[in-house]
Scaffold this active site. Structure first.
Site, PDB file in Angstrom:
ATOM      1  N   ASP A   1      41.409  35.806  51.110  1.00 43.98           N
ATOM      2  CA  ASP A   1      41.087  34.412  50.793  1.00 43.98           C
ATOM      3  C   ASP A   1      42.272  33.469  51.015  1.00 43.98           C
ATOM      4  O   ASP A   1      42.375  32.421  50.400  1.00 43.98           O
ATOM      5  CB  ASP A   1      40.578  34.283  49.354  1.00 43.98           C
TER       6      ASP A   1
ATOM      7  N   HIS B   1      58.409  35.707  75.715  1.00 47.43           N
ATOM      8  CA  HIS B   1      57.801  35.231  74.472  1.00 47.43           C
ATOM      9  C   HIS B   1      58.198  36.125  73.296  1.00 47.43           C
ATOM     10  O   HIS B   1      57.360  36.530  72.492  1.00 47.43           O
ATOM     11  CB  HIS B   1      56.270  35.128  74.618  1.00 47.43           C
TER      12      HIS B   1
ATOM     13  N   ASP C   1      64.489  29.178  71.644  1.00 45.13           N
ATOM     14  CA  ASP C   1      63.471  28.258  72.167  1.00 45.13           C
ATOM     15  C   ASP C   1      62.664  27.821  70.965  1.00 45.13           C
ATOM     16  O   ASP C   1      61.851  28.586  70.436  1.00 45.13           O
ATOM     17  CB  ASP C   1      62.607  28.995  73.204  1.00 45.13           C
TER      18      ASP C   1
ATOM     19  N   ASP D   1      60.002  20.857  72.568  1.00 43.28           N
ATOM     20  CA  ASP D   1      60.081  22.199  73.161  1.00 43.28           C
ATOM     21  C   ASP D   1      61.453  22.341  73.820  1.00 43.28           C
ATOM     22  O   ASP D   1      61.628  21.994  74.985  1.00 43.28           O
ATOM     23  CB  ASP D   1      58.938  22.364  74.180  1.00 43.28           C
TER      24      ASP D   1
ATOM     25  N   HIS E   1      59.647  32.447  85.488  1.00 41.06           N
ATOM     26  CA  HIS E   1      58.573  31.601  84.941  1.00 41.06           C
ATOM     27  C   HIS E   1      58.589  30.248  85.632  1.00 41.06           C
ATOM     28  O   HIS E   1      59.424  29.993  86.516  1.00 41.06           O
ATOM     29  CB  HIS E   1      58.731  31.445  83.417  1.00 41.06           C
TER      30      HIS E   1
ATOM     31  N   HIS F   1      56.449  22.043  82.283  1.00 40.67           N
ATOM     32  CA  HIS F   1      55.030  21.784  81.974  1.00 40.67           C
ATOM     33  C   HIS F   1      54.912  20.465  81.234  1.00 40.67           C
ATOM     34  O   HIS F   1      55.904  19.951  80.697  1.00 40.67           O
ATOM     35  CB  HIS F   1      54.454  22.939  81.141  1.00 40.67           C
TER      36      HIS F   1
ATOM     37  N   HIS G   1      52.190  23.229  75.483  1.00 43.90           N
ATOM     38  CA  HIS G   1      51.771  23.246  76.892  1.00 43.90           C
ATOM     39  C   HIS G   1      50.629  22.253  76.955  1.00 43.90           C
ATOM     40  O   HIS G   1      49.470  22.602  76.744  1.00 43.90           O
ATOM     41  CB  HIS G   1      51.336  24.647  77.337  1.00 43.90           C
TER      42      HIS G   1
ATOM     43  N   GLU H   1      62.914  23.471  82.503  1.00 47.33           N
ATOM     44  CA  GLU H   1      63.448  24.657  81.829  1.00 47.33           C
ATOM     45  C   GLU H   1      63.750  25.813  82.783  1.00 47.33           C
ATOM     46  O   GLU H   1      63.128  26.878  82.714  1.00 47.33           O
ATOM     47  CB  GLU H   1      62.476  25.122  80.758  1.00 47.33           C
TER      48      GLU H   1
ATOM     49  N   TYR I   1      67.151  35.669  84.236  1.00 46.43           N
ATOM     50  CA  TYR I   1      66.892  36.795  83.343  1.00 46.43           C
ATOM     51  C   TYR I   1      67.346  38.078  84.023  1.00 46.43           C
ATOM     52  O   TYR I   1      66.840  38.431  85.088  1.00 46.43           O
ATOM     53  CB  TYR I   1      65.385  36.839  82.991  1.00 46.43           C
TER      54      TYR I   1
ATOM     55  N   ARG J   1      68.036  30.414  79.326  1.00 42.48           N
ATOM     56  CA  ARG J   1      67.120  29.313  79.661  1.00 42.48           C
ATOM     57  C   ARG J   1      67.690  28.061  79.005  1.00 42.48           C
ATOM     58  O   ARG J   1      68.251  28.131  77.897  1.00 42.48           O
ATOM     59  CB  ARG J   1      65.698  29.599  79.143  1.00 42.48           C
TER      60      ARG J   1
ATOM     61  N   GLU K   1      66.310  24.115  78.276  1.00 43.64           N
ATOM     62  CA  GLU K   1      65.054  23.355  78.348  1.00 43.64           C
ATOM     63  C   GLU K   1      65.201  22.012  77.652  1.00 43.64           C
ATOM     64  O   GLU K   1      65.529  21.943  76.467  1.00 43.64           O
ATOM     65  CB  GLU K   1      63.938  24.170  77.670  1.00 43.64           C
TER      66      GLU K   1
HETATM   67  N1  GLY Z   1      58.283  27.265  74.295  1.00 41.66           N
HETATM   68  C1  GLY Z   1      57.373  27.621  75.310  1.00 41.66           C
HETATM   69  C2  GLY Z   1      57.770  27.111  76.612  1.00 41.66           C
HETATM   70  O1  GLY Z   1      58.921  26.766  76.806  1.00 41.66           O
HETATM   71  O2  GLY Z   1      56.982  26.943  77.500  1.00 41.66           O
HETATM   72 MN    MN Z   2      58.498  24.849  77.641  1.00 46.61          MN
HETATM   73 MN    MN Z   3      60.238  26.352  75.237  1.00 51.16          MN
END
Ligand code: GLY
Ligand code: MN
Ligand code: MN
Length: 456
Positions: free
Chosen positions: A53, A256, A273, A284, A363, A367, A374, A400, A404, A422, A424
């Protein structure tokens, strides 16, 4: 460069949420796209059970939020356009003292009209009787086809109206997907939306600063995660926009990674991140920095390459450019840099054709960003899967790039292995070019090392 180094202030600049009239403007903009004699439906989110619950923290359906600013579950918005007359109608849960004493206050129907500028407001139970009445004699129904519950509901209403249709009544025959329309509206942010995003970026920047200052070998990744959440929340961003990634060493090579359960090691990098959510809008931001406050020589070389790539890409942002072009700039810069470091070898032109840098840059470059991390909005991919939508002022996006180099990639020299980087930032396209919203998260090596070694 001066570090924006704010430690205590909760007096942040700008607005923390949109004024209510902006949500009415969003509805008016949607009405403008509707055919005459039509209706559109948007449903709120439901609460989601975590176990038994207890529920997860409520997160409103973002389309519904964009059009209403209303943050209760189990509600429905109907936009009715008849003879060019526009009515926005909210259906929501009723005031209920015994429920509210346990679970919290509800807005109720009277205040919905007063505070949220709806033309009419009814309790949810009245949907069943009122919606078939609305549907009579309309031509089109709009709803988001990817919302399966809403789709099911619309089909049920339509078949009900058909089965009870008297002679002379007309049932709408045209169903229109509302998603592409609302996605395009959401893609271009107003000045007030950008101001909220500027603010949530600033708050998130303070959180990244705090994380850098609290990081030390031997701490668990989740201990740094709590520092981020603390800083978001204390400035009004009560929730993270997505599960924070706090990834030490080789964990950064899991894109992720949200387990955040390992201890931080001396001489490793830490990739964070994380962004807060303020009034529904996301930041982000990714930063990568040395656990002990000092980059090693190989870390420095790779880090500077990622940073220079990012800055080169950002400098090219302006109306008319596309993600496809930015990708080309990023790939060229990274590929040349990897050749210079002897990580790639061969002819630059051929390596670009082979997309060789994608072995390490695994990647996308960025975005759309907004109510969703996203965010919605078509990228208009061409047959080569290139994102060809031209940027216009008011779009917000991330840039970003990353590299890697996993521990188990034995093709790499040992010095590079276990490094994941990374960087970003969040960028608004302006008439003149761009504005970088990510102003107070240190990203140069000098800034990061200075902040991390100033732990008073
Ligand atoms: N935090 C997810 C991305 O950078 O797309
Ligand atoms: Mn991102
Ligand atoms: Mn991100």
């Amino acid at each position: 460069m001066t570090i924006v180094h704010e430690k205590t202030s909760t007096q942040l600049p700008g607005i923390a949420s949109l004024p209510m009239r902006d949500f009415k403007t969003h509805r008016d903009n949607f009405f403008d796209k509707m055919e005459n004699n039509s209706i559109a439906f948007f449903s709120a989110a439901c609460e989601v059970t975590r176990s038994n619950d207890t529920e997860y923290a409520f997160c409103q359906n973002k389309n519904f939020y964009y059009l209403t600013g209303f943050n209760e579950p189990d509600a429905l918005l109907a936009l009715l356009k008849i003879d060019n007359n526009q009515q926005s109608i909210l259906f929501s849960l009723p005031k209920d003292k015994s429920h509210e004493v346990w679970h919290g206050r509800r807005v109720g129907q009277d205040k919905a009209c007063q505070y949220y500028n709806f033309d009419q407001s009814f309790v949810l139970d009245e949907l069943t009787s009122l919606v078939p009445e609305y549907l009579n004699n309309l031509n089109q129904v709009y709803f988001c086809f990817d919302n399966s519950e809403m789709s099911q509901q619309v089909f049920t209403w339509l078949s009900h109206v058909r089965s009870t249709a008297r002679q002379g009544t007309k049932v709408p025959e045209v169903l229109i997907d509302a998603s592409p329309i609302i996605n395009d509206l959401r893609l271009i942010k107003s000045a007030n939306e950008i101001e909220v995003m500027r603010q949530v970026n600033y708050i998130s920047g303070l959180a990244h600063q705090r994380a850098m200052q609290k990081t030390a070998a031997g701490k668990f990744e989740y201990q740094i995660e709590t520092e981020l959440l603390h800083e978001f929340s204390r400035h009004g961003a009560r929730h993270p926009a997505y599960a924070s990634i706090v990834a030490g060493g080789d964990n950064a090579n899991i894109l992720h990674y949200t387990d955040n359960g390992e201890t931080l090691q001396d001489n490793d990098l830490l990739l964070i991140d994380a962004g807060g959510e303020l009034s529904g809008y996301a930041a982000d931001i990714t930063r990568t920095f040395p656990v002990n406050g000092k980059f090693t020589a190989p870390q420095k070389l790779l880090y500077q390459l990622v940073l220079d790539t990012q800055l080169t890409v950002i400098a090219a942002i302006k109306p008319g450019i596309t993600f496809a072009k930015l990708n080309q700039i990023a790939n060229e810069y990274l590929t040349q840099g990897l050749i210079d470091l002897a990580i790639l070898s061969g002819d630059l032109a051929q390596l670009l054709i082979d997309k060789a840098c994608k072995k390490y840059f695994i990647h996308g470059l960025g975005h759309w960003l907004g109510l969703d991390v996203h965010d919605v909005g078509d990228y208009q991919n061409n047959e080569n899967k290139e994102q060809c939508r031209e940027f216009v002022a008011g779009m917000v996006l991330t840039i970003e790039p990353g590299l890697y180099m996993p521990n188990d990639d034995y093709e790499l020299e040992e010095q590079w292995r276990g490094i994941g980087i990374r960087i970003e930032d969040n960028i608004v396209v302006t008439e003149q070019g761009y504005e970088n919203l990510t102003v107070n998260s240190p990203s140069t090596i000098i800034e990061i090392e200075a902040l991390m070694n100033d732990k008073e």
